[in-house]
Design a protein around this motif. Structure first.
Motif, PDB file in Angstrom:
ATOM      1  N   PRO A 159       5.917   1.558   9.789  1.00 26.92           N
ATOM      2  CA  PRO A 159       5.764   1.158   8.382  1.00 26.92           C
ATOM      3  C   PRO A 159       5.674   2.353   7.433  1.00 26.92           C
ATOM      4  CG  PRO A 159       3.659   1.028   9.485  1.00 26.92           C
ATOM      5  CD  PRO A 159       4.670   1.420  10.534  1.00 26.92           C
ATOM      6  N   PHE A 160       6.031   2.131   6.171  1.00 26.78           N
ATOM      7  CA  PHE A 160       5.850   3.118   5.106  1.00 26.78           C
ATOM      8  C   PHE A 160       4.508   2.919   4.409  1.00 26.78           C
ATOM      9  CE2 PHE A 160      10.670   3.624   4.253  1.00 26.78           C
ATOM     10  CZ  PHE A 160      10.747   4.631   5.181  1.00 26.78           C
ATOM     11  N   ARG A 161       3.997   1.683   4.439  1.00 27.82           N
ATOM     12  CA  ARG A 161       2.754   1.341   3.744  1.00 27.82           C
ATOM     13  C   ARG A 161       1.812   0.636   4.722  1.00 27.82           C
ATOM     14  NH1 ARG A 161       6.520  -1.558   1.189  1.00 27.82           N
ATOM     15  NH2 ARG A 161       5.310  -3.421   1.569  1.00 27.82           N
ATOM     16  N   VAL A 162       0.523   0.624   4.384  1.00 28.44           N
ATOM     17  CA  VAL A 162      -0.449  -0.019   5.270  1.00 28.44           C
ATOM     18  C   VAL A 162      -0.330  -1.535   5.237  1.00 28.44           C
ATOM     19  CG1 VAL A 162      -2.093   1.864   5.177  1.00 28.44           C
ATOM     20  CG2 VAL A 162      -2.261   0.044   3.501  1.00 28.44           C
ATOM     21  N   ASP A 163       0.205  -2.100   4.157  1.00 30.52           N
ATOM     22  CA  ASP A 163       0.302  -3.558   4.039  1.00 30.52           C
ATOM     23  C   ASP A 163       1.676  -4.091   4.441  1.00 30.52           C
ATOM     24  OD1 ASP A 163       1.682  -2.479   1.913  1.00 30.52           O
ATOM     25  OD2 ASP A 163       0.986  -3.954   0.462  1.00 30.52           O
ATOM     26  N   GLN A 164       2.455  -3.279   5.097  1.00 31.63           N
ATOM     27  CA  GLN A 164       3.816  -3.656   5.462  1.00 31.63           C
ATOM     28  C   GLN A 164       3.818  -4.377   6.808  1.00 31.63           C
ATOM     29  OE1 GLN A 164       6.438  -0.414   4.791  1.00 31.63           O
ATOM     30  NE2 GLN A 164       8.037  -1.225   6.104  1.00 31.63           N
ATOM     31  N   TYR A 165       4.517  -5.511   6.886  1.00 31.50           N
ATOM     32  CA  TYR A 165       4.565  -6.288   8.131  1.00 31.50           C
ATOM     33  C   TYR A 165       5.805  -5.993   8.970  1.00 31.50           C
ATOM     34  CZ  TYR A 165       0.666  -8.961   6.346  1.00 31.50           C
ATOM     35  OH  TYR A 165      -0.564  -9.329   5.873  1.00 31.50           O
TER      36      TYR A 165
END
Length: 139
Positions: free
Chosen positions: A100-106
């Protein structure tokens, strides 16, 4: 030392993740043992379905109210590109491999993301130049 089959599955997973952005392993019980089934990222969720995530479903991943994945929806696909026969695999029976690029990415992003954008722009520029040359030739 791991089995040759496990090594090959690992290699395929790395290739899938690089190209598609993610992939997964469904843990299956076969007889008295367990088997891993490699699931390409293209079969996690249905790209033809529109989902806002309001119901806890994000591109093939069901999440609880805290955002923790609870199950993964895996499809079969026909040669014509039609997705069918979805199976919801509980998160405890699924290993999701992504970067992922972000922590909230699924879901993951392909390693070719930046190159794809540039390639599309170059393609569009070339097409515009072709139209311009055709127009100039007709004048």
């Amino acid at each position: 030392m791991g089995s040759p089959e496990g090594f090959v599955l690992g290699q395929l997973a790395v290739e899938h993740r690089t190209v598609d952005g993610d992939c997964g392993f469904a843990i299956r019980r076969v007889g008295s043992g367990l088997k891993l089934q490699l699931v390409p990222g293209t079969l996690i969720g249905n790209p033809q379905a529109i989902g806002t995530g309001d119901d806890g479903y994000y591109q093939g991943i069901w999440v609880n109210t805290y955002g923790k994945p609870t199950s993964y929806r895996v499809f079969k696909v026909m040669a014509s590109g039609i997705y069918y026969d979805p199976e919801d695999i509980p998160a405890e029976n699924f290993v999701h491999y992504f970067d992922p690029f972000r922590v909230d990415q699924y879901r993951g992003v392909t390693d070719f993301h930046a190159a794809i954008r540039t390639a599309r722009m170059l393609y569009e520029i070339l097409e515009a130049e072709k139209v311009g040359v055709r127009f100039a030739t007709q004048q």
